[in-house]
Design a protein around this motif. Structure first.
Motif, short mmCIF file in Angstrom:
data_model
loop_
_atom_site.label_atom_id
_atom_site.label_comp_id
_atom_site.label_asym_id
_atom_site.label_seq_id
_atom_site.Cartn_x
_atom_site.Cartn_y
_atom_site.Cartn_z
N ARG A 155 0.71 -1.05 0.10
CA ARG A 155 -0.09 -0.02 0.02
C ARG A 155 0.90 1.15 -0.17
NH1 ARG A 155 0.34 2.36 4.70
NH2 ARG A 155 0.77 1.23 6.65
N PHE A 157 3.21 1.85 -1.82
CA PHE A 157 3.71 2.37 -3.25
C PHE A 157 2.64 2.74 -4.01
CE2 PHE A 157 6.06 -1.51 -1.91
CZ PHE A 157 7.41 -0.88 -2.32
N ASN A 158 2.99 3.66 -5.04
CA ASN A 158 2.04 4.72 -5.95
C ASN A 158 1.40 3.64 -7.03
OD1 ASN A 158 2.06 6.67 -4.09
ND2 ASN A 158 3.94 7.39 -4.95
N SER A 159 2.33 2.64 -7.41
CA SER A 159 1.87 2.03 -8.67
C SER A 159 2.43 0.55 -8.77
CB SER A 159 2.37 2.57 -9.93
OG SER A 159 3.90 2.60 -9.96
N GLU A 162 6.06 0.52 -9.29
CA GLU A 162 7.17 0.70 -8.16
C GLU A 162 7.27 -0.58 -7.41
OE1 GLU A 162 5.86 4.07 -5.55
OE2 GLU A 162 6.27 5.55 -7.04
#
Length: 180
Positions: A155, A157-159, A162
């Motif tokens: 959670r 990470f943004n993508s 990543e």
């Protein structure tokens, strides 16, 4: 690579769910509890079989067949029950273990070490001592001993890219330490 993570209750629950079916955890759980489960199952099966037969008929071959089948069924049921309970309540156990510990953790990953700092405790783990790494549903898990993990919740990470980059970097560090 560096992360700052504030662990929450859901992270502990997700970590438990992610690690419970990892082979090393299942093996350890079975090793620790196989004998008590077997003894419990044998006693309950003996009581069940004796009740069905109205006593102990040790000279009757069928008595032993019923006893063996009862034992095996009970042993499997007890093992499944314990796994289900671990799955449902293991996160609460992990949460209680971390009670009073600073939930904010900084994790720095270098090719040589993993550095953990939560303000109260600082530790350095060399990649050469890491047992295993796993990319699970909710977390990236690093086993720093047979039963101790570093959990990196996805959670943060943004993508997905990543997450993939982090996983690739961890794999490179882990494999590099294994090959040297």
């Amino acid at each position: 690579m560096e992360f700052t993570i504030t662990y929450n209750d859901k992270d502990y629950s997700n970590c438990n769910k992610d690690i419970i079916f990892i082979k090393r955890i299942l093996k350890d759980t079975f090793k620790r509890f196989a004998i008590p489960y077997a003894v419990l199952s044998f006693i309950v099966a003996l009581v069940f079989t004796s009740t069905v037969y109205g006593g102990l008929y040790l000279s009757d071959c069928f008595f032993y067949v019923v006893q063996t089948i009862s034992f095996l069924v009970l042993f499997v049921v007890v093992c499944l029950f314990v796994l289900i309970m671990q799955f449902l309540s293991g996160g609460k156990y992990i949460q209680r273990q971390h009670q009073g510990v600073n939930a904010n953790t900084r994790i720095e990953i270098t090719p040589q070490n993993i550095i953990l700092d939560n303000g109260d405790i600082n530790s350095v783990v060399k990649w050469s001592t890491v047992k295993d790494i796993y990319n699970r549903k909710h977390n990236i898990i690093v086993f720093i001993s047979d039963m101790q993990v570093i959990s990196i919740p996805k959670r943060i990470f943004n993508s997905e890219e990543e997450i993939a980059n982090c996983w690739s970097y961890l794999n490179d560090c882990y494999n590099s330490a294994r090959n040297s």
